[in-house]
Design an enzyme around this catalytic site. Structure first.
Site, PDB file in Angstrom:
ATOM      1  CG  ASN A  97      -1.927  -1.132   1.192  1.00 54.20           C
ATOM      2  OD1 ASN A  97      -2.459  -1.447   0.128  1.00 54.20           O
ATOM      3  ND2 ASN A  97      -2.201  -1.751   2.325  1.00 54.20           N
ATOM      4  N   GLY A 103      -4.666   2.992   1.536  1.00 56.21           N
ATOM      5  CA  GLY A 103      -4.642   2.115   2.697  1.00 56.21           C
ATOM      6  C   GLY A 103      -3.338   2.051   3.455  1.00 56.21           C
ATOM      7  CB  SER A 105      -2.258   2.673   8.378  1.00 56.97           C
ATOM      8  OG  SER A 105      -1.810   1.341   8.577  1.00 56.97           O
ATOM      9  CG  HIS A 110       4.338  -2.251   5.662  1.00 56.57           C
ATOM     10  ND1 HIS A 110       4.387  -0.885   5.825  1.00 56.57           N
ATOM     11  CD2 HIS A 110       3.035  -2.569   5.543  1.00 56.57           C
ATOM     12  CE1 HIS A 110       3.156  -0.393   5.809  1.00 56.57           C
ATOM     13  NE2 HIS A 110       2.317  -1.395   5.625  1.00 56.57           N
TER      14      HIS A 110
HETATM   15  P1  DGP Z   1      -0.755  -0.702   5.920  1.00 61.28           P
HETATM   16  O1  DGP Z   1      -2.175  -0.387   6.230  1.00 61.28           O
HETATM   17  O2  DGP Z   1      -0.540  -1.261   4.499  1.00 61.28           O
HETATM   18  O3  DGP Z   1       0.155   0.465   6.236  1.00 61.28           O
HETATM   19  O4  DGP Z   1      -0.367  -1.907   6.875  1.00 61.28           O
HETATM   20  C1  DGP Z   1       0.008  -1.754   8.200  1.00 61.28           C
HETATM   21  C2  DGP Z   1      -0.119  -3.099   8.840  1.00 61.28           C
HETATM   22  O5  DGP Z   1       0.596  -3.082  10.055  1.00 61.28           O
HETATM   23  C3  DGP Z   1      -1.553  -3.503   9.191  1.00 61.28           C
HETATM   24  O6  DGP Z   1      -1.918  -4.672   8.449  1.00 61.28           O
HETATM   25  C4  DGP Z   1      -1.524  -3.808  10.669  1.00 61.28           C
HETATM   26  C5  DGP Z   1      -0.049  -3.898  10.987  1.00 61.28           C
HETATM   27  N1  DGP Z   1       0.317  -3.405  12.295  1.00 61.28           N
HETATM   28  C6  DGP Z   1      -0.034  -2.199  12.827  1.00 61.28           C
HETATM   29  N2  DGP Z   1       0.501  -2.070  14.047  1.00 61.28           N
HETATM   30  C7  DGP Z   1       1.214  -3.215  14.283  1.00 61.28           C
HETATM   31  C8  DGP Z   1       2.003  -3.662  15.383  1.00 61.28           C
HETATM   32  O7  DGP Z   1       2.182  -2.988  16.395  1.00 61.28           O
HETATM   33  N3  DGP Z   1       2.558  -4.903  15.270  1.00 61.28           N
HETATM   34  C9  DGP Z   1       2.378  -5.683  14.162  1.00 61.28           C
HETATM   35  N4  DGP Z   1       2.955  -6.883  14.153  1.00 61.28           N
HETATM   36  N5  DGP Z   1       1.659  -5.280  13.092  1.00 61.28           N
HETATM   37  C10 DGP Z   1       1.084  -4.056  13.170  1.00 61.28           C
END
Ligand code: DGP
Length: 124
Positions: A97, A103, A105, A110
């Site tokens: 994303n 989307g 965030s 990543h």
């Molecule tokens: P995006 O929306 O593409 O930026 O994806 C961010 C992702 O990160 C979402 O699928 C949830 C994940 N995420 C958010 N906070 C944390 C966290 O503290 N630990 C882990 N393992 N994943 C997280």
């Protein structure tokens, strides 16, 4: 001020969630650490395998890392592919994303490695 049309805040590494996971300051379920990347399980999985692969260095999105460190991007893809092969027999969806509108965030690039079930197209 950025002229980039993709909306993404500039986040200092000290304030970046994934930099803090890379540094071990915030716990995560780590799958594998490579020379330049870290793979850990998404906190809110959308598939039986849902792993995030991130570079150890901060880049805000896939466009930025492709320009600044293509070797790290290649390692990210290779590790995601290996994890999908090990956990789900091979097929996977790799999602970057890029921009809040679509989307993103967390503004540390990543790759979402999603595998272990069927997916529909187009995505929502
Ligand atoms: P995006 O929306 O593409 O930026 O994806 C961010 C992702 O990160 C979402 O699928 C949830 C994940 N995420 C958010 N906070 C944390 C966290 O503290 N630990 C882990 N393992 N994943 C997280």
């Amino acid at each position: 001020m950025s002229t980039d049309p993709i909306s993404a805040p500039d986040v200092a590494p000290a304030d970046c969630l994934f930099c803090r996971i890379v540094a071990g300051e915030i716990p995560a379920s780590v799958v594998e650490r490579g020379e330049r990347v870290l793979a850990f399980r998404d906190i809110d999985p959308k598939a039986p395998t849902h792993v995030l692969v991130v570079p150890l260095e901060h880049h805000r999105d896939v466009t930025a890392i492709a320009a600044a460190d293509p070797a790290a991007l290649a390692e990210l893809v290779a590790l995601g592919s290996r994890i999908a092969a090990a956990e789900a027999g091979g097929p996977y969806r790799l999602v970057f994303n890029t921009g809040a509108e679509v989307g993103q965030s967390v503004f540390h690039v990543h790759g979402h490695v999603l595998a272990g079930r069927s997916f529909t197209w187009p995505p929502g």
